[in-house]
Design a protein around this motif. Structure first.
Motif, PDB file in Angstrom:
ATOM      1  N   UNK A 233       0.864  -1.175   0.000  1.00 60.28           N
ATOM      2  CA  UNK A 233       0.000   0.000   0.000  1.00 60.28           C
ATOM      3  C   UNK A 233       0.901   1.225   0.000  1.00 60.28           C
ATOM      4  N   UNK A 234       1.198   1.741  -1.184  1.00 66.80           N
ATOM      5  CA  UNK A 234       2.148   2.838  -1.281  1.00 66.80           C
ATOM      6  C   UNK A 234       3.529   2.361  -0.885  1.00 66.80           C
ATOM      7  N   UNK A 235       4.110   2.991   0.129  1.00 69.61           N
ATOM      8  CA  UNK A 235       5.427   2.599   0.612  1.00 69.61           C
ATOM      9  C   UNK A 235       5.352   1.589   1.754  1.00 69.61           C
ATOM     10  N   UNK A 236       4.149   1.224   2.127  1.00 64.99           N
ATOM     11  CA  UNK A 236       3.961   0.347   3.279  1.00 64.99           C
ATOM     12  C   UNK A 236       3.515  -1.050   2.834  1.00 64.99           C
ATOM     13  N   UNK A 237       3.656  -2.024   3.745  1.00 62.31           N
ATOM     14  CA  UNK A 237       3.196  -3.387   3.497  1.00 62.31           C
ATOM     15  C   UNK A 237       2.277  -3.810   4.647  1.00 62.31           C
ATOM     16  N   UNK A 238       1.149  -4.368   4.262  1.00 61.20           N
ATOM     17  CA  UNK A 238       0.133  -4.786   5.227  1.00 61.20           C
ATOM     18  C   UNK A 238       0.154  -6.306   5.364  1.00 61.20           C
ATOM     19  N   UNK A 254     -11.974  -8.057   6.346  1.00 59.36           N
ATOM     20  CA  UNK A 254     -12.150  -7.740   7.767  1.00 59.36           C
ATOM     21  C   UNK A 254     -10.953  -6.908   8.195  1.00 59.36           C
ATOM     22  N   UNK A 255     -11.141  -5.611   8.285  1.00 56.88           N
ATOM     23  CA  UNK A 255     -10.049  -4.689   8.549  1.00 56.88           C
ATOM     24  C   UNK A 255     -10.077  -4.224   9.997  1.00 56.88           C
ATOM     25  N   UNK A 256      -8.957  -4.399  10.696  1.00 54.58           N
ATOM     26  CA  UNK A 256      -8.798  -3.904  12.063  1.00 54.58           C
ATOM     27  C   UNK A 256      -7.552  -3.036  12.093  1.00 54.58           C
ATOM     28  N   UNK A 257      -7.448  -2.169  13.091  1.00 53.19           N
ATOM     29  CA  UNK A 257      -6.223  -1.403  13.218  1.00 53.19           C
ATOM     30  C   UNK A 257      -5.060  -2.347  13.408  1.00 53.19           C
ATOM     31  N   UNK A 258      -5.185  -3.220  14.392  1.00 56.92           N
ATOM     32  CA  UNK A 258      -4.256  -4.310  14.629  1.00 56.92           C
ATOM     33  C   UNK A 258      -4.985  -5.362  15.459  1.00 56.92           C
ATOM     34  N   UNK A 259      -4.455  -6.575  15.463  1.00 54.96           N
ATOM     35  CA  UNK A 259      -5.092  -7.622  16.265  1.00 54.96           C
ATOM     36  C   UNK A 259      -5.877  -8.624  15.453  1.00 54.96           C
ATOM     37  N   UNK A 260      -5.530  -8.786  14.166  1.00 51.03           N
ATOM     38  CA  UNK A 260      -6.284  -9.722  13.325  1.00 51.03           C
ATOM     39  C   UNK A 260      -6.134 -11.167  13.790  1.00 51.03           C
ATOM     40  N   UNK A 280     -10.471 -11.891   3.995  1.00 55.03           N
ATOM     41  CA  UNK A 280      -9.142 -11.312   4.102  1.00 55.03           C
ATOM     42  C   UNK A 280      -9.092 -10.556   5.422  1.00 55.03           C
ATOM     43  N   UNK A 281      -8.431 -11.160   6.411  1.00 52.82           N
ATOM     44  CA  UNK A 281      -8.232 -10.520   7.712  1.00 52.82           C
ATOM     45  C   UNK A 281      -6.992  -9.642   7.617  1.00 52.82           C
ATOM     46  N   UNK A 282      -7.133  -8.354   7.933  1.00 54.97           N
ATOM     47  CA  UNK A 282      -6.094  -7.403   7.596  1.00 54.97           C
ATOM     48  C   UNK A 282      -5.826  -6.436   8.738  1.00 54.97           C
ATOM     49  N   UNK A 283      -4.551  -6.274   9.089  1.00 53.66           N
ATOM     50  CA  UNK A 283      -4.113  -5.205   9.999  1.00 53.66           C
ATOM     51  C   UNK A 283      -3.778  -3.983   9.157  1.00 53.66           C
ATOM     52  N   UNK A 284      -4.455  -2.868   9.410  1.00 53.23           N
ATOM     53  CA  UNK A 284      -4.162  -1.641   8.666  1.00 53.23           C
ATOM     54  C   UNK A 284      -2.982  -0.871   9.252  1.00 53.23           C
ATOM     55  N   UNK A 285      -2.657  -1.134  10.518  1.00 50.76           N
ATOM     56  CA  UNK A 285      -1.462  -0.553  11.113  1.00 50.76           C
ATOM     57  C   UNK A 285      -0.301  -1.500  10.827  1.00 50.76           C
ATOM     58  N   UNK A 286       0.790  -0.963  10.306  1.00 46.11           N
ATOM     59  CA  UNK A 286       1.912  -1.808   9.884  1.00 46.11           C
ATOM     60  C   UNK A 286       2.695  -2.351  11.072  1.00 46.11           C
ATOM     61  N   UNK A 287       3.494  -3.391  10.794  1.00 44.09           N
ATOM     62  CA  UNK A 287       4.318  -3.988  11.840  1.00 44.09           C
ATOM     63  C   UNK A 287       5.292  -2.969  12.414  1.00 44.09           C
ATOM     64  N   UNK A 329     -13.338  -2.301  11.868  1.00 43.98           N
ATOM     65  CA  UNK A 329     -13.497  -2.231  13.311  1.00 43.98           C
ATOM     66  C   UNK A 329     -12.563  -1.188  13.901  1.00 43.98           C
ATOM     67  N   UNK A 330     -13.055  -0.464  14.904  1.00 42.09           N
ATOM     68  CA  UNK A 330     -12.228   0.512  15.599  1.00 42.09           C
ATOM     69  C   UNK A 330     -11.742   1.590  14.660  1.00 42.09           C
ATOM     70  N   UNK A 331     -10.409   1.830  14.640  1.00 43.84           N
ATOM     71  CA  UNK A 331      -9.861   2.862  13.762  1.00 43.84           C
ATOM     72  C   UNK A 331     -10.050   2.531  12.292  1.00 43.84           C
ATOM     73  N   UNK A 332     -10.284   1.260  11.969  1.00 41.92           N
ATOM     74  CA  UNK A 332     -10.537   0.869  10.582  1.00 41.92           C
ATOM     75  C   UNK A 332     -11.984   1.119  10.174  1.00 41.92           C
ATOM     76  N   UNK A 333     -12.849   1.462  11.131  1.00 41.34           N
ATOM     77  CA  UNK A 333     -14.249   1.712  10.814  1.00 41.34           C
ATOM     78  C   UNK A 333     -14.444   2.871   9.855  1.00 41.34           C
ATOM     79  N   UNK A 334     -13.968   4.087  10.194  1.00 43.14           N
ATOM     80  CA  UNK A 334     -14.106   5.190   9.244  1.00 43.14           C
ATOM     81  C   UNK A 334     -13.327   4.941   7.962  1.00 43.14           C
ATOM     82  N   UNK A 335     -12.222   4.182   8.033  1.00 46.31           N
ATOM     83  CA  UNK A 335     -11.465   3.858   6.826  1.00 46.31           C
ATOM     84  C   UNK A 335     -12.313   3.028   5.859  1.00 46.31           C
TER      85      UNK A 335
END
Length: 435
Positions: A233-238, A254-260, A280-287, A329-335
């Protein structure tokens, strides 16, 4: 669960199983297992398991009747050898337990014969940690059902449910404390016998039971194909987990900030897959951001990352032409709402669980996909903000308050209802939404 009025009698046991399905579905979430009491419960349970896409097997329990009056149950013996007596009934009739010793021994032998006939060398199914639904075609006294529930409880299921189409009111009352949930379609005041409430209550043979079990074994679907993925995703990897069911009818991100990796999110994904959705269970906050304890990754950035994930899902998987839903979910909700606004031809429906959806304000007027908002609590401020945001969306919306759902990631059981509401929303709105 209280019985509700239904049209009686049932046509046959298979119809009864079909009518049980929607009432049982909210309680059969975590790796569900339907356990039928032979013989009459087997066709009921087989139909129920088919509609819930659950594993299916028999639970070996035998009624202990009075000598000379076998139809009058005064106890039951389970496959693990445990015997439960109806001591109140025995006391009323002044019959000691010892008088039933020969009957108990005979029932043990018959139980073992049926176990070999029905299961053969196949091991007993795993119960621990699963939602287990014990099914029969009806309950008269409750003795057999009680023994079955005791046996399953010893194996530590995640949740124990008793589901029957019809039961005597007295049996319902006596069994209410034996299971976590009791699903009874009807408990008529004029109940006399289970068979009275079926048009076709034909006696079943061992052959009928083994044929149904064999058919269910042949119909068992192939295993899902799962793999870990990294999405640019751009310069980042999810980091994410993609699972594709054999019979595909759509895909859910299924997008969460973290905790997939939390077991409850994996259980929600499992519910969706059993209904034919790739997940697709996905952490939107990178490692890296997690390692640095980064805070405040903005909604716009998370929306861009989720947008990239939907693009990848379309281009790199078998879901290229399937309808896509997003659960944020959470911060991924508005996203999730930002992504729906940016990808109206790809995102067919959205569920938002928790989070400040008003943070997606610049994108709200362009959200045309149906949106379900699941609130974590009845907090008036959060609800006011959510209603404000709903009013600015261009598509249909709904809002549900999930009591206790703030415990979803704190060990509570409310995630089960989140899973059911999510599946219902996607089932209603994704059909035919694919490009």
């Amino acid at each position: 669960m209280n019985p509700v009025p239904v049209s009686l009698p049932f046509t046959d046991r298979s119809e009864a199983g079909r009518r049980l399905a929607e009432r049982v579905r909210p309680f059969a979430v975590r790796d569900p297992l339907v356990l039928a009491l032979p013989r009459g419960g087997v066709p009921v349970g087989a139909e129920l398991a088919r509609l819930l896409d659950a594993d299916f097997d028999v639970l070996m329990v035998r009624k202990v009747g009075l000598p000379g009056r076998p139809e009058l149950g005064v106890g039951a013996i389970s496959e693990d050898g445990h015997v439960i007596f109806d001591d109140l009934a025995l006391a009323r009739m002044r019959i000691p337990r010892q008088a039933l010793a020969e009957t108990v021994e005979a029932e043990r032998k018959e139980l073992e014969r049926r176990r070999r006939a029905y299961r053969g060398d196949r091991p007993t199914p795993r119960i621990t940690g699963r939602d287990c639904v014990v099914v029969d075609d009806g309950v008269a006294t409750g003795g057999t059902a009680r023994a079955a529930l005791h046996m399953v409880r010893q194996a530590d299921p995640a949740q124990l449910v008793l589901a029957v189409p019809v039961a005597a009111p007295e049996a319902v009352a006596s069994l209410r404390e034996e299971a976590d949930e009791l699903v009874v379609l009807s408990a008529p005041d004029n109940f006399h016998a289970v068979g009275e409430w079926y048009r076709d209550f034909s006696q079943l043979s061992d052959g009928h039971v083994t044929a149904i079990l064999a058919e269910r074994g042949r119909a068992h679907p192939p295993a899902d194909v799962a793999r870990g993925v990294r999405i640019r995703a751009g310069e980042d990897y999810l980091d994410g987990d993609l699972t594709m069911p054999a019979a595909l009818r759509g895909a859910i991100v299924l997008a969460v900030g973290e905790g997939r990796t939390d077991p409850r999110w994996r259980a929600i994904a499992s519910v969706l897959r059993r209904s034919g959705y790739a997940t697709l269970l996905l952490d939107l906050v990178t490692a890296g951001e997690r390692a640095e304890h980064a805070e405040g990754v903005g909604t716009e950035v998370l929306g861009e990352r989720l947008n990239a994930a939907v693009t990848w899902l379309r281009r790199a998987t078998d879901a290229a032409n399937e309808p896509v839903g997003v659960l944020g979910s959470g911060t991924a909700g508005p996203a999730a709402l930002v992504t729906a606004a940016e990808r109206p031809r790809d995102v067919g429906a959205v569920v938002v669980y928790g989070g400040r959806i008003d943070l997606a304000e610049p994108a709200l007027s362009r959200v045309r996909a149906p949106v379900m908002v699941l609130l974590e609590s009845g907090d008036s401020f959060v609800r006011e903000l959510s209603e404000w945001a709903r009013g600015r969306m261009a598509g249909p919306t709904d809002l549900r308050v999930m009591p206790g759902a703030e415990q979803l990631l704190e060990g509570g059981q409310e995630w089960r209802q989140v899973a059911v509401e999510t599946l219902d929303w996607f089932d209603r709105h994704l059909s035919g939404s694919g490009d």
